[in-house]
Design a protein around this motif. Sequence first.
Motif, PDB file in Angstrom:
ATOM      1  N   ASN A  68       0.810  -1.216   0.000  1.00 21.92           N
ATOM      2  CA  ASN A  68       0.000   0.000   0.000  1.00 21.92           C
ATOM      3  C   ASN A  68       0.842   1.264   0.000  1.00 21.92           C
ATOM      4  OD1 ASN A  68      -2.670  -1.011  -0.013  1.00 21.92           O
ATOM      5  ND2 ASN A  68      -2.548  -1.500   2.163  1.00 21.92           N
ATOM      6  N   ASP A 118      -3.679  -3.439   7.259  1.00 18.16           N
ATOM      7  CA  ASP A 118      -4.653  -3.042   6.250  1.00 18.16           C
ATOM      8  C   ASP A 118      -6.008  -3.618   6.651  1.00 18.16           C
ATOM      9  OD1 ASP A 118      -6.310  -2.738   4.057  1.00 18.16           O
ATOM     10  OD2 ASP A 118      -4.839  -3.429   2.580  1.00 18.16           O
ATOM     11  N   VAL A 171     -10.055   2.503   8.511  1.00 18.63           N
ATOM     12  CA  VAL A 171      -9.456   2.962   7.254  1.00 18.63           C
ATOM     13  C   VAL A 171      -8.008   2.493   7.150  1.00 18.63           C
ATOM     14  CG1 VAL A 171      -8.821   4.958   5.849  1.00 18.63           C
ATOM     15  CG2 VAL A 171     -10.990   4.954   7.100  1.00 18.63           C
ATOM     16  N   THR A 172      -7.158   2.892   8.101  1.00 14.84           N
ATOM     17  CA  THR A 172      -5.754   2.500   8.071  1.00 14.84           C
ATOM     18  C   THR A 172      -5.204   2.510   9.487  1.00 14.84           C
ATOM     19  OG1 THR A 172      -3.555   3.010   7.157  1.00 14.84           O
ATOM     20  CG2 THR A 172      -5.026   4.889   7.589  1.00 14.84           C
ATOM     21  N   ILE A 232      -3.319   5.046   2.848  1.00 18.57           N
ATOM     22  CA  ILE A 232      -4.711   4.684   2.612  1.00 18.57           C
ATOM     23  C   ILE A 232      -4.709   3.411   1.768  1.00 18.57           C
ATOM     24  CG2 ILE A 232      -6.920   5.425   1.673  1.00 18.57           C
ATOM     25  CD1 ILE A 232      -5.938   7.123   4.012  1.00 18.57           C
ATOM     26  N   ARG A 266      -9.025   4.246  -1.515  1.00 17.56           N
ATOM     27  CA  ARG A 266      -8.518   5.556  -1.940  1.00 17.56           C
ATOM     28  C   ARG A 266      -9.556   6.417  -2.640  1.00 17.56           C
ATOM     29  NH1 ARG A 266      -2.185   4.054  -3.495  1.00 17.56           N
ATOM     30  NH2 ARG A 266      -1.703   3.405  -1.340  1.00 17.56           N
ATOM     31  N   TYR A 324     -11.376   8.358   0.067  1.00 24.10           N
ATOM     32  CA  TYR A 324     -10.626   9.309   0.887  1.00 24.10           C
ATOM     33  C   TYR A 324      -9.573  10.019   0.033  1.00 24.10           C
ATOM     34  CZ  TYR A 324     -12.897   6.737   4.620  1.00 24.10           C
ATOM     35  OH  TYR A 324     -13.845   6.146   5.434  1.00 24.10           O
ATOM     36  N   VAL A 355      -5.457  13.522   4.864  1.00 26.12           N
ATOM     37  CA  VAL A 355      -4.886  12.724   3.779  1.00 26.12           C
ATOM     38  C   VAL A 355      -3.993  13.628   2.940  1.00 26.12           C
ATOM     39  CG1 VAL A 355      -5.337  11.279   1.772  1.00 26.12           C
ATOM     40  CG2 VAL A 355      -6.869  11.183   3.751  1.00 26.12           C
ATOM     41  N   LEU A 371      -2.558   8.944   5.531  1.00 18.83           N
ATOM     42  CA  LEU A 371      -3.177   9.682   6.622  1.00 18.83           C
ATOM     43  C   LEU A 371      -2.049  10.189   7.517  1.00 18.83           C
ATOM     44  CD1 LEU A 371      -5.550  10.630   8.358  1.00 18.83           C
ATOM     45  CD2 LEU A 371      -5.563   8.365   9.433  1.00 18.83           C
TER      46      LEU A 371
END
Length: 357
Positions: free
Chosen positions: A154, A181, A206-207, A235, A240, A243, A269, A281
């Motif tokens: 990622n 993740d 999210v992360t 992210i 993605r 966000y 972000v 993030l």
Amino acid sequence: CWPVSALTVCAASACGGSSDAGESAGSGGAAAAAGSGGSGRGSGGKPAVLPSAAHTIAGVVTDVAKGTRITGATVQVVGSDHSTQTNARGEYAFGDLPQGPVSLSISKPGYAPGYAVTESATDAQGSVVALKKLGRMQSYDPSQAATLVEKTDNGPYAVIFTPGSLDTSDPNLEVAVTPLDPTREEAALPGDLIAGGTSPSALEAVTFAEFSIIDSSGKRVNLKSDKSAIVELPIPLALRADYPLASKIHCYAYNPQTGKWEDFVEGTVSLSSVDHVTPVLRASIRHFSWYGGAPAIQDQECVVVQVFSKVTGKPLAGATVSARPGLKATTNEDGVALITVKKDSAVKYTATKTYTD
């Protein structure tokens, strides 16, 4: 919670001490049951009380990537001297616990620390915990500024230190950044992904990452009370579009003492300061633990869930049902629970019932 839809989940359950204790998962949800582990102060052998007795907690510890059970993991009731180790089947048990919420910490060399939240009640409670392999250890002198990076598919996860921000005089620290993740590994997130007190709000993962800082004596190190650090968490590719750059995301740190996600800050972000390409993030962190971005779910609905035993085929009362993203509920005598989830979203349900005799 007013129900708008219904779902049926089949849960595996085990008779106390059965060698057939196991887990099952499907598109509708997942379930697990545990065999014998150890008593409150045991060493992983047969419990001193029947596993279905009141004020008993039992469960299974697994590897989130492989799904295999982990032997020899240390499981401790946070804030007490109750501790045991998982047996050859990755199972553990505590008996004679005080009534009320229970926070568990789980450790195993080579893995990031894991945590779980359950309850000591009149019925035995189950807890299934997944651990994530620890990120690589990197040397760090806390008198220096540094950016430590863990690269993934990622993108790069990073923690940015300023000199003198850590609460230690030890110049020889080891730092591990363990990326997570949630689109693939959400089971390893600790506790219940909710925020708030009397009116809890479900959060959407999210992360995330776990940050372990270890001194030369093997003890964990954290930030000074008036200091902070910057973290950058990629992210996930699958999220993605939801966000874009400049999006604001609520961030939380997990508190093992309370078993809750706390210390709210807002992150943004932006492009990674490491590769200048990956959307990450970027946020301030005031306490190193599990940390990440998880906005509150705004559009919710209530779902009727009915849980059946795969052993007897009958409705299963007293099963704990968790939804991700969503909240948690307990089934009634008809095996039915009402649970709040994110509307029009793919939701993973986990139904747990320990030692049904």
